[in-house]
Design a protein around this motif. Sequence first.
Motif, short mmCIF file in Angstrom:
data_model
loop_
_atom_site.label_atom_id
_atom_site.label_comp_id
_atom_site.label_asym_id
_atom_site.label_seq_id
_atom_site.Cartn_x
_atom_site.Cartn_y
_atom_site.Cartn_z
N ALA A 67 -28.45 -5.03 16.92
CA ALA A 67 -28.57 -4.29 15.66
C ALA A 67 -29.47 -5.01 14.67
CB ALA A 67 -27.18 -4.08 15.05
N ARG A 68 -30.10 -6.10 15.08
CA ARG A 68 -30.97 -6.85 14.17
C ARG A 68 -32.11 -5.95 13.70
NH1 ARG A 68 -31.37 -12.42 13.91
NH2 ARG A 68 -30.24 -12.62 15.89
N ASP A 69 -32.35 -5.90 12.41
CA ASP A 69 -33.36 -4.96 11.89
C ASP A 69 -34.74 -5.60 11.73
OD1 ASP A 69 -32.97 -6.57 9.70
OD2 ASP A 69 -32.16 -5.00 8.41
N ASP A 70 -34.86 -6.91 12.00
CA ASP A 70 -36.16 -7.56 11.85
C ASP A 70 -36.68 -8.17 13.15
OD1 ASP A 70 -34.34 -9.56 12.09
OD2 ASP A 70 -34.96 -10.68 10.30
N ALA A 71 -36.09 -7.79 14.28
CA ALA A 71 -36.48 -8.40 15.56
C ALA A 71 -37.94 -8.15 15.90
CB ALA A 71 -35.59 -7.87 16.69
N SER A 72 -38.49 -7.02 15.44
CA SER A 72 -39.87 -6.67 15.78
C SER A 72 -40.89 -7.62 15.16
CB SER A 72 -40.18 -5.24 15.37
OG SER A 72 -40.04 -5.07 13.97
N ARG A 73 -40.45 -8.55 14.32
CA ARG A 73 -41.35 -9.54 13.75
C ARG A 73 -41.65 -10.68 14.73
NH1 ARG A 73 -38.88 -12.24 9.30
NH2 ARG A 73 -40.97 -13.01 8.80
N HIS A 74 -41.10 -10.60 15.92
CA HIS A 74 -41.34 -11.65 16.92
C HIS A 74 -42.83 -11.75 17.27
CE1 HIS A 74 -42.21 -8.81 20.17
NE2 HIS A 74 -41.17 -8.09 19.76
N LEU A 75 -43.19 -12.86 17.90
CA LEU A 75 -44.58 -13.11 18.27
C LEU A 75 -44.80 -13.04 19.77
CD1 LEU A 75 -45.38 -16.10 15.87
CD2 LEU A 75 -45.91 -13.68 15.56
N SER A 76 -43.89 -12.41 20.49
CA SER A 76 -43.95 -12.42 21.95
C SER A 76 -45.18 -11.71 22.51
CB SER A 76 -42.68 -11.80 22.54
OG SER A 76 -41.55 -12.57 22.16
N PHE A 77 -45.76 -10.78 21.77
CA PHE A 77 -46.99 -10.11 22.20
C PHE A 77 -48.23 -10.67 21.49
CE2 PHE A 77 -44.19 -6.39 23.42
CZ PHE A 77 -44.43 -6.51 24.77
N GLY A 78 -48.07 -11.79 20.79
CA GLY A 78 -49.20 -12.35 20.07
C GLY A 78 -49.39 -11.69 18.72
N LEU A 79 -50.58 -11.88 18.16
CA LEU A 79 -50.84 -11.37 16.82
C LEU A 79 -52.34 -11.23 16.62
CD1 LEU A 79 -49.06 -10.69 14.30
CD2 LEU A 79 -49.68 -12.94 13.41
N GLY A 80 -52.73 -10.27 15.80
CA GLY A 80 -54.14 -10.12 15.43
C GLY A 80 -55.03 -9.82 16.61
N ALA A 81 -56.16 -10.54 16.69
CA ALA A 81 -57.13 -10.29 17.76
C ALA A 81 -56.55 -10.61 19.13
CB ALA A 81 -58.38 -11.13 17.53
N HIS A 82 -55.48 -11.41 19.19
CA HIS A 82 -54.89 -11.81 20.46
C HIS A 82 -53.72 -10.90 20.86
CE1 HIS A 82 -57.16 -15.55 20.70
NE2 HIS A 82 -56.91 -15.73 19.41
N TYR A 83 -53.45 -9.83 20.10
CA TYR A 83 -52.30 -8.99 20.40
C TYR A 83 -52.44 -8.36 21.78
CZ TYR A 83 -48.37 -5.87 19.64
OH TYR A 83 -47.17 -5.21 19.74
N CYS A 84 -51.36 -8.34 22.53
CA CYS A 84 -51.38 -7.88 23.93
C CYS A 84 -51.72 -6.40 24.02
CB CYS A 84 -50.01 -8.15 24.56
SG CYS A 84 -49.85 -7.51 26.22
N LEU A 85 -52.78 -6.09 24.76
CA LEU A 85 -53.17 -4.69 24.93
C LEU A 85 -52.15 -3.91 25.76
CD1 LEU A 85 -56.99 -5.09 25.65
CD2 LEU A 85 -55.90 -4.36 23.53
#
Length: 307
Positions: free
Chosen positions: A226-244
């Motif tokens: 039920a955590r409402d901020d879990a999507s702030r994780h970095l597991s897919f990277g960030l910015g130009a490195h975000y996982c396609l």
Amino acid sequence: MIRELIDDLLDEAAARGDLDGVADLASPLPVTVICRVLGVDTGERDWYRTRSSMLGGAVDPYLAFLGVPAPGLAERRRAERELDDFFRRLADERRRAPRDDMMSRLLAAEIDGAPLTEEEIVTTCRLLLNAGHETTVGLIANGLLTLLDHPGTLAALRDDPAATAPAVVEELLRLQPPLQIVHRHAREDMEVRGIRVPRGTTMVLLLAGANRDPGAFGCPHRFDAARDDASRHLSFGLGAHYCLGAPLGRLEAELAFVRFAQRVVGPRLVDAPPRYRPHIVLRGPESLPMRTEAILGRATPWRSGSP
């Protein structure tokens, strides 16, 4: 297509009378999906999976830390050559007879009016096979292991998948990321928390550590669907490195967890704790043998609102 594949895999396990969460679901599902996207014969998925797994060891940071390649260099080079030869043959076939698949689209693609070179096409396909497989295996395997300890979440996935599955996947990505570490290279001189980082420095970033930062997440070591901020994780990277491939990975995981909850009755782990794969960067159990009360048939309905 993914729904059909999941039901096929669970049918095979039911016919045998046993279930391994890795060998029977987490491992074959992503490689079959990415093979179909690329236009590869899925009948040889074990061949692709074995070679893809060999290449996965290349991301471990032995070279950065110790100045030597990760163990198994000769095997990785052989697997790379075999995959490159395979994709060259597939490219030749698609030139003669294009299909609606990624290989055919890459052959037709142009950049500034020029087609991609064969090397660009082959290495892109090899990357897609590897990246579209290994991390999703870890996501599903880690997720199943966590969900076995949370029967209430499994029940919610079964009864109300649309409301439950997206949040569960985000929390599992935060808590148990399949990719623990990434490398980045400083493009210019910089300072990070008072430490001077010269241009060209290789930095090792601990994504799994950031995902459990108590300054960013309350009770970070606890699974909370039920955590409402879990999507702030970095597991897919960030910015130009975000996982396609992030949307595809999320979709495969959502569907796998929902169908597991709907069809597998009373699952419990046989061997605890499980053995983990011998990687530093890629994290996930090698196997998850389970006992179950039953594996329901594929006629079991996907509940309304399923992903």
